[in-house]
Scaffold this motif. Structure first.
Motif, PDB file in Angstrom:
ATOM      1  N   GLN A 161       0.839  -1.094   0.136  1.00  0.00           N
ATOM      2  CA  GLN A 161       0.153  -0.091   0.116  1.00  0.00           C
ATOM      3  C   GLN A 161       0.902   1.321  -0.171  1.00  0.00           C
ATOM      4  OE1 GLN A 161      -2.486   0.909   3.620  1.00  0.00           O
ATOM      5  NE2 GLN A 161      -4.275   1.436   2.236  1.00  0.00           N
ATOM      6  N   TYR A 165       1.161   4.298  -2.923  1.00  0.00           N
ATOM      7  CA  TYR A 165       1.039   5.655  -2.953  1.00  0.00           C
ATOM      8  C   TYR A 165       1.987   6.464  -3.436  1.00  0.00           C
ATOM      9  CZ  TYR A 165      -2.514   4.899   1.184  1.00  0.00           C
ATOM     10  OH  TYR A 165      -3.445   4.599   1.872  1.00  0.00           O
ATOM     11  N   GLU A 168       1.370   6.543  -7.506  1.00  0.00           N
ATOM     12  CA  GLU A 168       0.512   7.666  -7.956  1.00  0.00           C
ATOM     13  C   GLU A 168       1.030   8.799  -8.077  1.00  0.00           C
ATOM     14  OE1 GLU A 168      -2.793   7.299  -7.958  1.00  0.00           O
ATOM     15  OE2 GLU A 168      -2.300   5.256  -7.601  1.00  0.00           O
TER      16      GLU A 168
END
Length: 433
Positions: A161, A165, A168
């Motif tokens: 996760q 991030y 992104e």
């Protein structure tokens, strides 16, 4: 336990396999045996393990008849305490290059398809001539590497996760917050020093001591040199060793094309080319070929006599430079040609572990030089690597070609975009697709 992407590859193979065995290739000590053993114990009711280096006597199972039922009979006699359950048993044949008949037998085991079979080997590329019949069409081949930078991040505590991030920002091309960028660059420098060999990473996690890391890497490098002494022909042993040991010197030159004169004064390709091929087939190095024209498909324009050579693990390369250079990398004080060579090798490491074929471009008149070119979606993507944020004249010129839609410049700084040129921190190379 180190989390490896290969586990998902094995699970996907099991779920989608038909009548084929799986062959996992890769250098020694990258974790092939560990991950396949764990897969076998986790995913099957019963698991049979054969290792021809540990127990050469097991080769007798593949003598005389190679019919599947005959092999099963012999297995049941040797492993009498393991029940072979059709559809729920994995047979793992490790170091298969030590038994050419076992490699041939994969065809008959695949056709029978009663049990799942995985084979693994470290020196398959240099022993294929001993195999009487390669089981073409009956084995699926995958290549495994030492841990890549993303797997290294998992090892030091990042989860998927958190990495998502960061990705992104790669997708949006927005500047990444300086705190995150600084932290990711610090981890990338650690990876450049430690690399991806499992024993080295485990030693680092246990001790947090870079001296211990160096000791572990020296052991691995010495074992590779021992492999050359054991498996290379008498004529190739000294030449292969000298080529291998010359790589750190090759990569600190301004132009990193492999030069045989660095291996030995007045040496020629005729004398040493076979030695480099031996190192490649042993999964110790990777070739990066120059192309005459930066156009798709790149393989059509490769110049077979012009290439750069990279080690298959960045940590082993920095270990060959010695411990002092590691302090400079970690402290971000490294300068000069060594810095450029190491950061270029770091991007090569990332691309190699994505199973990307490596090419580069250097114009005959020396007017342009691009560190890497890759094929993507029917077009060429140039990749420039800068240890600082120096001008990118070659990349700018290449991006004027209408058939080149995008180019990447990887630096120690942050994200930016200018027309077709995208500038990114070095670590974001892991997100290239």
């Amino acid at each position: 336990m180190l989390k490896r992407k290969m586990m998902q590859t094995l699970i996907d193979w099991k779920a989608g396999k038909k009548s084929e065995c799986l062959l996992v290739k890769g250098a020694r000590q990258i974790g092939k045996t560990f991950i396949i053993e764990k897969f076998g114990k986790d995913q099957y009711k019963n698991y049979v393990y054969l290792n021809f280096l540990e127990n050469p006597g097991l080769k007798a199972i593949f003598e005389e008849s190679l019919e599947a039922n005959e092999i099963y009979k012999k297995l049941s006699l040797v492993f009498f305490n393991i029940e072979l359950v059709p559809g729920n048993t994995l047979i793992f044949i490790d170091e298969i290059q030590e038994c050419p008949n076992a490699r041939t037998a994969l065809k008959f085991l695949a056709i029978d398809n009663k049990y799942d079979v995985i084979a693994s080997g470290s020196l398959l590329g240099i022993s294929y001539k001993e195999v009487s019949s390669i089981p073409v069409g009956y084995e699926t081949q995958v290549e495994m590497h030492s841990l890549d930078f993303e797997e290294f991040l998992w090892a030091v505590g990042y989860n998927e996760q958190a990495i998502g991030y960061v990705k992104e920002y790669y997708k949006s091309l927005e500047k990444i917050p300086e705190l995150i960028n600084t932290q990711m660059m610090r981890y990338l420098r650690e990876y450049a020093v430690i690399g991806g060999m499992p024993a080295v990473i485990n030693r680092y996690l246990e001790t947090n001591n870079f001296s211990e890391v160096q000791k572990e890497q020296d052991k691995i490098l010495n074992s590779f040199l021992d492999d050359i002494s054991q498996y290379a022909s008498m004529t190739e042993k000294p030449k292969a060793k000298n080529c291998f040991l010359s790589i750190p010197k090759q990569l600190v030159k301004e132009y990193k094309k492999f030069q045989f004169s660095i291996v030995e004064k007045s040496a020629t390709a005729r004398k040493y080319a076979n030695s480099l091929e031996w190192l490649r087939d042993a999964n110790l190095i990777r070739f990066c070929y120059n192309v005459s024209t930066p156009a798709f498909p790149l393989t059509a324009y490769e110049r077979e006599d012009q290439y750069k050579i990279y080690l298959n693990d960045i940590g082993l390369l920095t270990a060959m430079y010695g411990f002092e250079i590691k302090k400079e990398i970690i402290n971000n004080t490294l300068k000069g040609a060594a810095k450029g060579g190491i950061y270029e090798s770091l991007i090569a490491d990332i691309l190699i572990k994505k199973n990307t074929r490596l090419n580069y471009y250097k114009a005959d008149d020396n007017s342009q030089e691009i560190e890497f070119l890759i094929n993507k979606d029917g077009a060429v993507v140039p990749i420039e690597v800068k240890s600082g944020n120096n001008p990118s004249v070659s990349l700018n010129n290449l991006l004027q070609k209408p058939d080149i839609k995008i180019g990447y410049k990887f630096i120690t700084g942050n994200i930016g975009q200018q027309d077709k040129k995208i500038t990114m921190p070095l670590y974001m190379a892991i997100f290239l697709e």
